[in-house]
Design a protein around this motif. Sequence first.
Motif, PDB file in Angstrom:
ATOM      1  N   SER A  43      20.119  44.998  46.686  1.00 20.28           N
ATOM      2  CA  SER A  43      21.084  45.810  46.239  1.00 20.28           C
ATOM      3  C   SER A  43      21.887  45.060  45.036  1.00 20.28           C
ATOM      4  O   SER A  43      21.719  43.964  45.000  1.00 20.28           O
ATOM      5  CB  SER A  43      22.228  46.115  47.220  1.00 20.28           C
ATOM      6  OG  SER A  43      22.907  44.961  47.646  1.00 20.28           O
ATOM      7  N   LYS A  44      22.569  45.671  44.561  1.00 19.50           N
ATOM      8  CA  LYS A  44      23.427  45.115  43.369  1.00 19.50           C
ATOM      9  C   LYS A  44      24.386  43.984  43.892  1.00 19.50           C
ATOM     10  O   LYS A  44      24.443  42.707  43.662  1.00 19.50           O
ATOM     11  CB  LYS A  44      24.359  46.091  42.422  1.00 19.50           C
ATOM     12  CG  LYS A  44      25.161  45.397  41.558  1.00 19.50           C
ATOM     13  CD  LYS A  44      25.811  46.589  40.675  1.00 19.50           C
ATOM     14  CE  LYS A  44      27.052  46.064  40.003  1.00 19.50           C
ATOM     15  NZ  LYS A  44      27.910  47.017  39.311  1.00 19.50           N
ATOM     16  N   GLU A  45      24.839  44.314  44.947  1.00 20.82           N
ATOM     17  CA  GLU A  45      25.780  43.483  45.874  1.00 20.82           C
ATOM     18  C   GLU A  45      25.082  42.203  46.248  1.00 20.82           C
ATOM     19  O   GLU A  45      25.503  41.315  46.176  1.00 20.82           O
ATOM     20  CB  GLU A  45      26.355  44.266  47.049  1.00 20.82           C
ATOM     21  CG  GLU A  45      27.291  45.287  46.718  1.00 20.82           C
ATOM     22  CD  GLU A  45      26.897  46.409  46.365  1.00 20.82           C
ATOM     23  OE1 GLU A  45      25.288  46.701  46.644  1.00 20.82           O
ATOM     24  OE2 GLU A  45      27.502  47.550  45.719  1.00 20.82           O
ATOM     25  N   GLY A  46      23.873  42.333  46.682  1.00 21.77           N
ATOM     26  CA  GLY A  46      23.072  41.482  47.285  1.00 21.77           C
ATOM     27  C   GLY A  46      22.517  40.531  46.164  1.00 21.77           C
ATOM     28  O   GLY A  46      22.657  39.093  46.203  1.00 21.77           O
ATOM     29  N   LEU A  47      22.139  40.842  44.913  1.00 23.85           N
ATOM     30  CA  LEU A  47      22.008  40.197  43.693  1.00 23.85           C
ATOM     31  C   LEU A  47      23.179  39.402  43.284  1.00 23.85           C
ATOM     32  O   LEU A  47      23.288  38.084  43.050  1.00 23.85           O
ATOM     33  CB  LEU A  47      21.642  41.194  42.648  1.00 23.85           C
ATOM     34  CG  LEU A  47      21.707  40.579  41.105  1.00 23.85           C
ATOM     35  CD1 LEU A  47      20.452  39.325  41.271  1.00 23.85           C
ATOM     36  CD2 LEU A  47      21.250  41.552  40.234  1.00 23.85           C
ATOM     37  N   PHE A  48      24.464  39.836  43.255  1.00 23.45           N
ATOM     38  CA  PHE A  48      25.749  39.156  42.961  1.00 23.45           C
ATOM     39  C   PHE A  48      26.056  38.183  44.054  1.00 23.45           C
ATOM     40  O   PHE A  48      26.333  37.002  43.755  1.00 23.45           O
ATOM     41  CB  PHE A  48      27.049  39.943  42.623  1.00 23.45           C
ATOM     42  CG  PHE A  48      27.978  39.426  42.012  1.00 23.45           C
ATOM     43  CD1 PHE A  48      27.828  39.272  40.505  1.00 23.45           C
ATOM     44  CD2 PHE A  48      28.927  38.825  42.473  1.00 23.45           C
ATOM     45  CE1 PHE A  48      28.760  38.741  40.012  1.00 23.45           C
ATOM     46  CE2 PHE A  48      29.713  38.095  41.751  1.00 23.45           C
ATOM     47  CZ  PHE A  48      30.023  38.027  40.500  1.00 23.45           C
ATOM     48  N   LEU A  49      25.668  38.432  45.234  1.00 24.85           N
ATOM     49  CA  LEU A  49      26.059  37.343  46.402  1.00 24.85           C
ATOM     50  C   LEU A  49      24.856  36.321  46.302  1.00 24.85           C
ATOM     51  O   LEU A  49      25.513  35.206  46.555  1.00 24.85           O
ATOM     52  CB  LEU A  49      25.784  38.337  47.766  1.00 24.85           C
ATOM     53  CG  LEU A  49      25.988  37.385  49.040  1.00 24.85           C
ATOM     54  CD1 LEU A  49      27.550  36.773  48.984  1.00 24.85           C
ATOM     55  CD2 LEU A  49      25.815  38.081  50.027  1.00 24.85           C
ATOM     56  N   HIS A  50      23.913  36.513  45.881  1.00 25.76           N
ATOM     57  CA  HIS A  50      23.085  35.569  45.594  1.00 25.76           C
ATOM     58  C   HIS A  50      23.544  34.522  44.505  1.00 25.76           C
ATOM     59  O   HIS A  50      23.496  33.455  44.613  1.00 25.76           O
ATOM     60  CB  HIS A  50      21.376  36.188  45.124  1.00 25.76           C
ATOM     61  CG  HIS A  50      20.533  35.172  44.567  1.00 25.76           C
ATOM     62  ND1 HIS A  50      19.741  34.250  45.431  1.00 25.76           N
ATOM     63  CD2 HIS A  50      20.129  34.744  43.450  1.00 25.76           C
ATOM     64  CE1 HIS A  50      18.878  33.543  44.737  1.00 25.76           C
ATOM     65  NE2 HIS A  50      19.308  33.857  43.324  1.00 25.76           N
ATOM     66  N   LEU A  51      23.818  35.204  43.435  1.00 25.63           N
ATOM     67  CA  LEU A  51      24.570  34.546  42.317  1.00 25.63           C
ATOM     68  C   LEU A  51      25.749  33.486  42.714  1.00 25.63           C
ATOM     69  O   LEU A  51      26.025  32.379  42.410  1.00 25.63           O
ATOM     70  CB  LEU A  51      24.792  35.226  41.168  1.00 25.63           C
ATOM     71  CG  LEU A  51      23.389  35.911  40.471  1.00 25.63           C
ATOM     72  CD1 LEU A  51      24.204  36.877  39.455  1.00 25.63           C
ATOM     73  CD2 LEU A  51      22.693  34.980  39.978  1.00 25.63           C
ATOM     74  N   LEU A  52      26.626  34.150  43.706  1.00 22.91           N
ATOM     75  CA  LEU A  52      27.589  33.592  44.184  1.00 22.91           C
ATOM     76  C   LEU A  52      27.225  32.270  44.980  1.00 22.91           C
ATOM     77  O   LEU A  52      28.088  31.139  44.954  1.00 22.91           O
ATOM     78  CB  LEU A  52      28.583  34.318  44.982  1.00 22.91           C
ATOM     79  CG  LEU A  52      29.468  35.416  44.157  1.00 22.91           C
ATOM     80  CD1 LEU A  52      30.357  36.157  45.065  1.00 22.91           C
ATOM     81  CD2 LEU A  52      30.472  34.744  43.057  1.00 22.91           C
ATOM     82  N   SER A 102      35.595  44.795  45.396  1.00 19.74           N
ATOM     83  CA  SER A 102      34.857  46.034  45.355  1.00 19.74           C
ATOM     84  C   SER A 102      33.810  46.135  46.503  1.00 19.74           C
ATOM     85  O   SER A 102      33.443  47.310  46.790  1.00 19.74           O
ATOM     86  CB  SER A 102      34.145  46.100  44.151  1.00 19.74           C
ATOM     87  OG  SER A 102      32.929  45.208  44.313  1.00 19.74           O
ATOM     88  N   VAL A 103      33.683  44.988  47.429  1.00 21.98           N
ATOM     89  CA  VAL A 103      32.553  45.061  48.407  1.00 21.98           C
ATOM     90  C   VAL A 103      33.044  44.972  49.851  1.00 21.98           C
ATOM     91  O   VAL A 103      32.385  44.711  50.680  1.00 21.98           O
ATOM     92  CB  VAL A 103      31.468  43.944  48.170  1.00 21.98           C
ATOM     93  CG1 VAL A 103      30.691  44.375  47.010  1.00 21.98           C
ATOM     94  CG2 VAL A 103      31.986  42.502  48.200  1.00 21.98           C
ATOM     95  N   ALA A 104      34.479  45.018  49.912  1.00 22.17           N
ATOM     96  CA  ALA A 104      35.066  44.533  50.980  1.00 22.17           C
ATOM     97  C   ALA A 104      34.701  45.830  52.359  1.00 22.17           C
ATOM     98  O   ALA A 104      34.562  45.467  53.431  1.00 22.17           O
ATOM     99  CB  ALA A 104      36.646  44.946  50.905  1.00 22.17           C
ATOM    100  N   ALA A 105      34.241  46.682  51.847  1.00 21.14           N
ATOM    101  CA  ALA A 105      33.623  47.852  52.607  1.00 21.14           C
ATOM    102  C   ALA A 105      32.368  47.418  53.442  1.00 21.14           C
ATOM    103  O   ALA A 105      31.898  47.978  54.449  1.00 21.14           O
ATOM    104  CB  ALA A 105      33.653  49.153  52.118  1.00 21.14           C
TER     105      ALA A 105
END
Length: 188
Positions: A43-52, A102-105
């Motif tokens: 997901s987009k969240e997974g991609l950004f989490l990878h970057l973090l 944005s991803v707290a849910a």
Amino acid sequence: MKKRIALIAKDLFSQKGYLGTSIEEIVEAAESSKGNLYYHFKSKEGLFLHLLVEQVDEWLVQWSVKENHYRTATEKLYGLAEHVADDLRNPLMKAADEFRSSVAADPAVAEQIKIAVRRQREIFHSVIQEALEEEEIGGYDREQLAMILYALIAGLGTVRHERRLEEITSLHHTAISIFLHGTANAKS
């Protein structure tokens, strides 16, 4: 292809923010497909989490190199504050702020963020432990001191939009001085 998608996404997130960057833009700029992106990152969240997580890993490596140059725990505290202030130059910081709100849910993503933050916070615990052992500080619970120090330094990041980075570094330095010595007038 995974690395290419991540690099392109990092650039786009840095320029446009997390919310301002779409999956479609990432896929187009990376000359890839949604399927490929979802295969590697889910997901987009997974991609950004990878970057973090990559960013935290890099931060930890950079700190381990710097840490060896300090002779005392007090010097390490000042160095750690500067290291955090330097990280505010990271172009992903604004996007990271948006991402966290944005991803707290999504509990799985929120848990991964907590794990990454804990890894950074462990550095603060380690330096506080050293300062206590070397009797450079004392009189308080190690866990409380580490949490207060972390919150103090992390909280200073909120003024990065109001101050020049040089001022922020100075604020971080002052925060360590106050943490170590307090604000009470020595005559009182």
